[in-house]
Design a protein around this motif. Structure first.
Motif, mmCIF file in Angstrom:
data_model
loop_
_atom_site.group_PDB
_atom_site.id
_atom_site.type_symbol
_atom_site.label_atom_id
_atom_site.label_comp_id
_atom_site.label_asym_id
_atom_site.label_seq_id
_atom_site.Cartn_x
_atom_site.Cartn_y
_atom_site.Cartn_z
ATOM 1 N N SER A 2 0.823 -1.204 0.000
ATOM 2 C CA SER A 2 0.000 0.000 0.000
ATOM 3 C C SER A 2 0.856 1.253 0.000
ATOM 4 O O SER A 2 1.975 1.256 0.507
ATOM 5 N N LYS A 3 0.300 2.308 -0.586
ATOM 6 C CA LYS A 3 0.975 3.603 -0.611
ATOM 7 C C LYS A 3 0.242 4.549 0.328
ATOM 8 O O LYS A 3 -0.985 4.615 0.331
ATOM 9 N N LEU A 4 1.010 5.267 1.123
ATOM 10 C CA LEU A 4 0.447 6.226 2.066
ATOM 11 C C LEU A 4 0.256 7.569 1.375
ATOM 12 O O LEU A 4 1.143 8.045 0.671
ATOM 13 N N VAL A 5 -0.909 8.180 1.605
ATOM 14 C CA VAL A 5 -1.190 9.524 1.124
ATOM 15 C C VAL A 5 -1.825 10.280 2.280
ATOM 16 O O VAL A 5 -2.811 9.818 2.860
ATOM 17 N N GLN A 26 -14.098 3.465 -4.447
ATOM 18 C CA GLN A 26 -13.830 2.085 -4.024
ATOM 19 C C GLN A 26 -14.949 1.172 -4.537
ATOM 20 O O GLN A 26 -14.688 0.096 -5.066
ATOM 21 N N LYS A 27 -16.188 1.604 -4.381
ATOM 22 C CA LYS A 27 -17.332 0.819 -4.853
ATOM 23 C C LYS A 27 -17.295 0.637 -6.367
ATOM 24 O O LYS A 27 -17.691 -0.400 -6.879
ATOM 25 N N LEU A 121 -4.347 4.686 2.965
ATOM 26 C CA LEU A 121 -3.434 3.655 2.482
ATOM 27 C C LEU A 121 -4.099 3.066 1.236
ATOM 28 O O LEU A 121 -5.176 2.475 1.321
ATOM 29 N N VAL A 122 -3.447 3.260 0.101
ATOM 30 C CA VAL A 122 -4.014 2.885 -1.181
ATOM 31 C C VAL A 122 -3.257 1.685 -1.736
ATOM 32 O O VAL A 122 -2.033 1.742 -1.882
ATOM 33 N N ARG A 123 -3.979 0.611 -2.013
ATOM 34 C CA ARG A 123 -3.352 -0.573 -2.622
ATOM 35 C C ARG A 123 -3.124 -0.344 -4.107
ATOM 36 O O ARG A 123 -2.041 -0.542 -4.617
ATOM 37 N N GLU A 124 -4.187 0.027 -4.806
ATOM 38 C CA GLU A 124 -4.132 0.271 -6.251
ATOM 39 C C GLU A 124 -5.118 1.360 -6.597
ATOM 40 O O GLU A 124 -6.085 1.576 -5.879
ATOM 41 N N ALA A 125 -4.867 2.023 -7.740
ATOM 42 C CA ALA A 125 -5.786 3.068 -8.179
ATOM 43 C C ALA A 125 -5.656 3.262 -9.676
ATOM 44 O O ALA A 125 -4.580 3.107 -10.242
ATOM 45 N N SER A 126 -6.771 3.622 -10.281
ATOM 46 C CA SER A 126 -6.776 4.075 -11.663
ATOM 47 C C SER A 126 -6.438 5.561 -11.605
ATOM 48 O O SER A 126 -7.299 6.406 -11.369
ATOM 49 N N THR A 127 -5.163 5.866 -11.778
ATOM 50 C CA THR A 127 -4.627 7.194 -11.496
ATOM 51 C C THR A 127 -5.420 8.317 -12.148
ATOM 52 O O THR A 127 -5.795 9.282 -11.478
ATOM 53 N N LEU A 142 0.789 16.372 2.364
ATOM 54 C CA LEU A 142 1.798 16.401 3.421
ATOM 55 C C LEU A 142 2.803 15.270 3.321
ATOM 56 O O LEU A 142 3.975 15.446 3.623
ATOM 57 N N GLU A 143 2.338 14.098 2.933
ATOM 58 C CA GLU A 143 3.220 12.923 2.934
ATOM 59 C C GLU A 143 2.670 11.906 1.960
ATOM 60 O O GLU A 143 1.457 11.722 1.852
ATOM 61 N N THR A 144 3.565 11.263 1.243
ATOM 62 C CA THR A 144 3.172 10.138 0.405
ATOM 63 C C THR A 144 4.352 9.184 0.291
ATOM 64 O O THR A 144 5.486 9.541 0.594
ATOM 65 N N THR A 145 4.041 8.007 -0.159
ATOM 66 C CA THR A 145 5.086 7.084 -0.568
ATOM 67 C C THR A 145 5.008 6.918 -2.086
ATOM 68 O O THR A 145 5.452 5.931 -2.632
ATOM 69 N N LEU A 146 4.426 7.918 -2.742
ATOM 70 C CA LEU A 146 4.352 7.947 -4.194
ATOM 71 C C LEU A 146 5.681 8.439 -4.755
ATOM 72 O O LEU A 146 6.492 9.017 -4.030
ATOM 73 N N THR A 147 5.864 8.258 -6.052
ATOM 74 C CA THR A 147 7.048 8.835 -6.693
ATOM 75 C C THR A 147 6.889 10.350 -6.729
ATOM 76 O O THR A 147 5.778 10.878 -6.578
ATOM 77 N N HIS A 148 7.981 11.065 -6.973
ATOM 78 C CA HIS A 148 7.915 12.528 -7.044
ATOM 79 C C HIS A 148 6.965 12.981 -8.156
ATOM 80 O O HIS A 148 6.207 13.934 -7.971
ATOM 81 N N ALA A 149 6.991 12.295 -9.282
ATOM 82 C CA ALA A 149 6.109 12.650 -10.392
ATOM 83 C C ALA A 149 4.640 12.438 -10.004
ATOM 84 O O ALA A 149 3.781 13.275 -10.311
#
Length: 162
Positions: A2-5, A26-27, A121-127, A142-149
């Protein structure tokens, strides 16, 4: 994994509104959330944690993360005071799951009376679909574990006029 946002909002109700949008996505299977938590600080400085739609205690690894995060939020007023051992313990627990000290400082500075914060906490997403849905909702990333892009794209979508 999961990615934190973490997104902070200037309004007490905005994070809950955005979380509702995430629930709808989600639904629709646009996003797969592991957890979504909203913290609200009212005008008197009281912190309320809005329960996730999924029980926090579902998985032991997440329970430790969320308990540490909740501890940080509730201890927020004392982070700068003489209880440095407790603040360091919370900070250490968060560091173990990848949350750095800059985030703790940003959270402390941003989470003021009358504001709210969304932790997801996101497992997957259609960006593209998620960015389109969140476009113009405001907020400060404030915080993510995403890439900078990915971070730049998300913050741009939040900032974009609805």
């Amino acid at each position: 994994m999961s990615k934190l946002v973490v997104i902070a909002y200037d309004s007490a109700n905005k994070a809950a509104e955005v979380r509702s949008r995430l629930r709808t996505m989600q639904k629709d299977q646009t996003i797969d959330l592991d957890e979504a938590l909203v913290a609200v600080k009212d005008e008197e400085g009281e912190v309320s944690l809005l329960q996730t739609y999924k029980p926090i205690a579902t998985e032991a690894p997440n329970r430790g993360f969320w308990n540490s995060l909740v501890g940080l939020i509730l201890m927020n007023p004392v982070l700068g005071m003489s209880t440095s051992r407790r603040a360091n313990a919370v900070g250490g627990a968060l560091t173990e799951v990848g949350v750095d000290q800059d985030f703790l400082k940003d959270l402390t500075a941003t989470f003021q009376n009358g504001t709210s914060v969304l932790f997801a906490l996101v497992r997957e997403a259609s960006t593209e679909k998620v960015l389109a849905e969140l476009r113009g909702t405001g907020g400060k990333l404030l915080e993510t574990t995403l890439t900078h892009a990915e971070e730049a794209r998300l913050q741009a979508a939040l900032d974009c006029a609805g």
